[in-house]
Design a protein around this motif. Structure first.
Motif, short mmCIF file in Angstrom:
data_model
loop_
_atom_site.label_atom_id
_atom_site.label_comp_id
_atom_site.label_asym_id
_atom_site.label_seq_id
_atom_site.Cartn_x
_atom_site.Cartn_y
_atom_site.Cartn_z
N ALA A 172 -1.78 1.04 -4.66
CA ALA A 172 -0.62 0.21 -4.99
C ALA A 172 0.33 0.75 -6.01
O ALA A 172 1.86 0.61 -6.09
CB ALA A 172 -1.00 -1.13 -5.23
N LYS A 173 -0.33 1.48 -6.97
CA LYS A 173 0.68 1.80 -8.48
C LYS A 173 1.39 3.11 -7.90
O LYS A 173 2.20 3.50 -8.62
CB LYS A 173 -0.46 2.22 -9.56
N LYS A 174 1.27 3.65 -6.47
CA LYS A 174 1.80 4.78 -6.16
C LYS A 174 3.26 4.29 -5.56
O LYS A 174 4.22 5.18 -5.22
CB LYS A 174 0.97 5.44 -5.22
N ILE A 175 3.45 3.19 -5.43
CA ILE A 175 4.69 2.64 -4.89
C ILE A 175 5.19 1.39 -5.40
O ILE A 175 4.67 0.94 -6.47
CB ILE A 175 4.40 2.14 -3.38
N ASP A 176 6.64 1.34 -5.27
CA ASP A 176 7.24 0.08 -5.81
C ASP A 176 6.45 -1.17 -5.48
O ASP A 176 5.90 -1.18 -4.62
CB ASP A 176 8.65 0.02 -5.56
N GLY A 177 6.83 -2.38 -5.83
CA GLY A 177 6.01 -3.56 -5.69
C GLY A 177 6.67 -4.24 -4.46
O GLY A 177 7.49 -3.59 -3.54
N TYR A 178 6.52 -5.31 -4.16
CA TYR A 178 6.97 -6.18 -3.04
C TYR A 178 8.49 -6.28 -2.88
O TYR A 178 9.14 -6.44 -4.13
CB TYR A 178 6.07 -7.40 -2.91
N GLY A 179 9.13 -6.35 -1.95
CA GLY A 179 10.53 -6.41 -1.72
C GLY A 179 10.78 -6.75 -0.19
O GLY A 179 9.86 -7.32 0.55
#
Length: 408
Positions: A172-179
């Motif tokens: 999860a830390k490899k990508i941006d958060g929810y959008g």
């Protein structure tokens, strides 16, 4: 040591649903987790939440002063978890669903015992109504399990992950958060699985409340909201293909002289297809660009408009097809797709067909796929509602274009 973090976003919710959801989470067989409840601009929910928590030190409550949507609420909750040491596994839960006692334990164990490249696990689920009654029979659940067990690549076509899931914090830390509000989970899975593998667990671990009073699915019954959701859904897939360098496979050329009810119905019908790897050009044959002005309000991330005033349909198609770069081309006519899988099936069948096959189409009774072969008679007239190999459509249109002008 606590290694599992859970987020529950809460906006307006029926007290009975919230109570059932929270009790099911707090009563899990796996107890070593941290729960972050994010009250998203609904302060009236906090007294009930505090009563339900009863001082449980596993739970932390965070409040937004105004409603910012599910994606932002999730990002707020996970930011809290990222600030805690030792959190390795993450999930989020809805305030109207019911989670079976082994929900957390089963998903966490699958991640913990799986290979290092495994980053997302998900399971089957039962759908229930507002009264908690099951909506799926065992036969329907078997069909759902088969649907969810499709290979990872199918995630580009449809959200097979569903509503019961867990993933590794490291991924999860490899990508941006929810959008991408309204499809925030699906968009997240597409981005997450570009960095990890996923695994399906064919057992029901929760009850998913369908169309509950304050749910997103209930709101989507409104046409405008459904169109907004559909645009976001198509956009998530379109962006994923762009990130992965996957080119469109089909170009849809839709010639229209008018923008009335029939035209709108045809476009809506196309946009509801599960197959989405296409570019669509609406060929505006009106003299004043009325078609473009009216139909551009029905948004789609890969649809454009080409204006061909004062020309006939064959001429417009002949010139438009010269610019097509995809392998296949489809020209919708008066026939609507009868099933959301129609374009998918046509595409899959033409992909497997002999090179001598120039196109395919559904038979009149929609019971079979018919084929048009190069240089042979076809029982089907015209070119509408038929999936062509693009060079074959160019040749077909050239013949008819020249014949219409007495050049053949």
């Amino acid at each position: 040591m606590v290694d599992l973090g859970v987020v529950m976003p809460v906006y307006k919710q029926k007290p009975a649903f919230l109570k059932a959801a929270m009790e099911s989470v707090l009563g899990q067989t796996f107890q070593k987790f941290k729960l972050i409840i994010v009250i998203d601009g609904a302060p009236e929910m906090e007294p009930l939440i505090r009563r339900l928590i009863q001082g449980d030190n596993r739970v932390r409550v965070v409040s937004h002063t105004f409603n910012q949507g599910v994606a932002t609420a999730l990002n707020t909750g996970f930011a809290q978890l990222y600030g805690m040491s030792g959190i390795q596994y993450l999930t989020w839960v809805s305030s109207d669903n019911v989670y079976y006692p082994r929900f957390l334990e089963t998903l966490r164990n699958a991640l913990a015992k799986g290979p290092s490249e495994l980053g997302l696990v998900y399971s089957s689920f039962q759908s229930i109504d507002n009264e908690g009654r099951p909506l799926n029979s065992e036969q329907q659940l078997a069909i759902q399990r088969q649907y969810q067990s499709q290979r990872k690549e199918k995630l580009l076509d449809t959200s097979i992950v569903g509503v019961s899931f867990m993933y590794k914090a490291a991924c999860a830390k490899k990508i941006d958060g929810y959008g991408n509000e309204s499809v925030e989970d699906y968009d997240y899975w597409l981005r997450l699985t570009e960095h990890c593998e996923m695994k399906y667990i064919p057992v029901e671990l929760m009850d998913y409340r369908v169309n509950s009073t304050f749910s997103v699915s209930a709101a989507l019954q409104d046409t405008a909201r459904h169109r907004k959701w559909r645009y976001a859904y198509h956009l998530a897939r379109h962006q994923a293909r762009m990130r992965r360098g996957i080119s469109p496979s089909i170009t849809v050329l839709l010639p229209l002289k008018e923008s009335g009810v029939k035209a709108i119905e045809r476009i809506e019908n196309l946009y509801e297809q599960t197959f989405s790897n296409y570019t669509c050009f609406i060929i505006d044959l009106s003299a004043d660009m009325r078609v473009t002005a009216d139909l551009s309000t029905i948004s789609h991330p890969s649809t454009g408009f080409k204006w061909f005033p004062h020309v006939d349909e064959v001429t417009a198609l002949f010139h438009a097809v010269q610019m097509v770069q995809t392998k296949y081309c489809f020209v919708p006519g008066d026939l609507l797709f009868k099933d959301v899988m129609d374009l998918t099936i046509m595409h899959e069948q033409l992909e497997k067909a002999d090179p001598k096959v120039m196109s395919n189409y559904y038979t009149h009774d929609h019971t079979d796929i018919g084929y048009r072969f190069v240089s042979t008679y076809s029982p089907k007239e015209g070119l509408h509602d038929e999936l062509f190999r693009t060079p074959s459509l160019v040749d077909y249109l050239k013949i008819h274009y020249e014949a219409a002008r007495g050049l053949g």
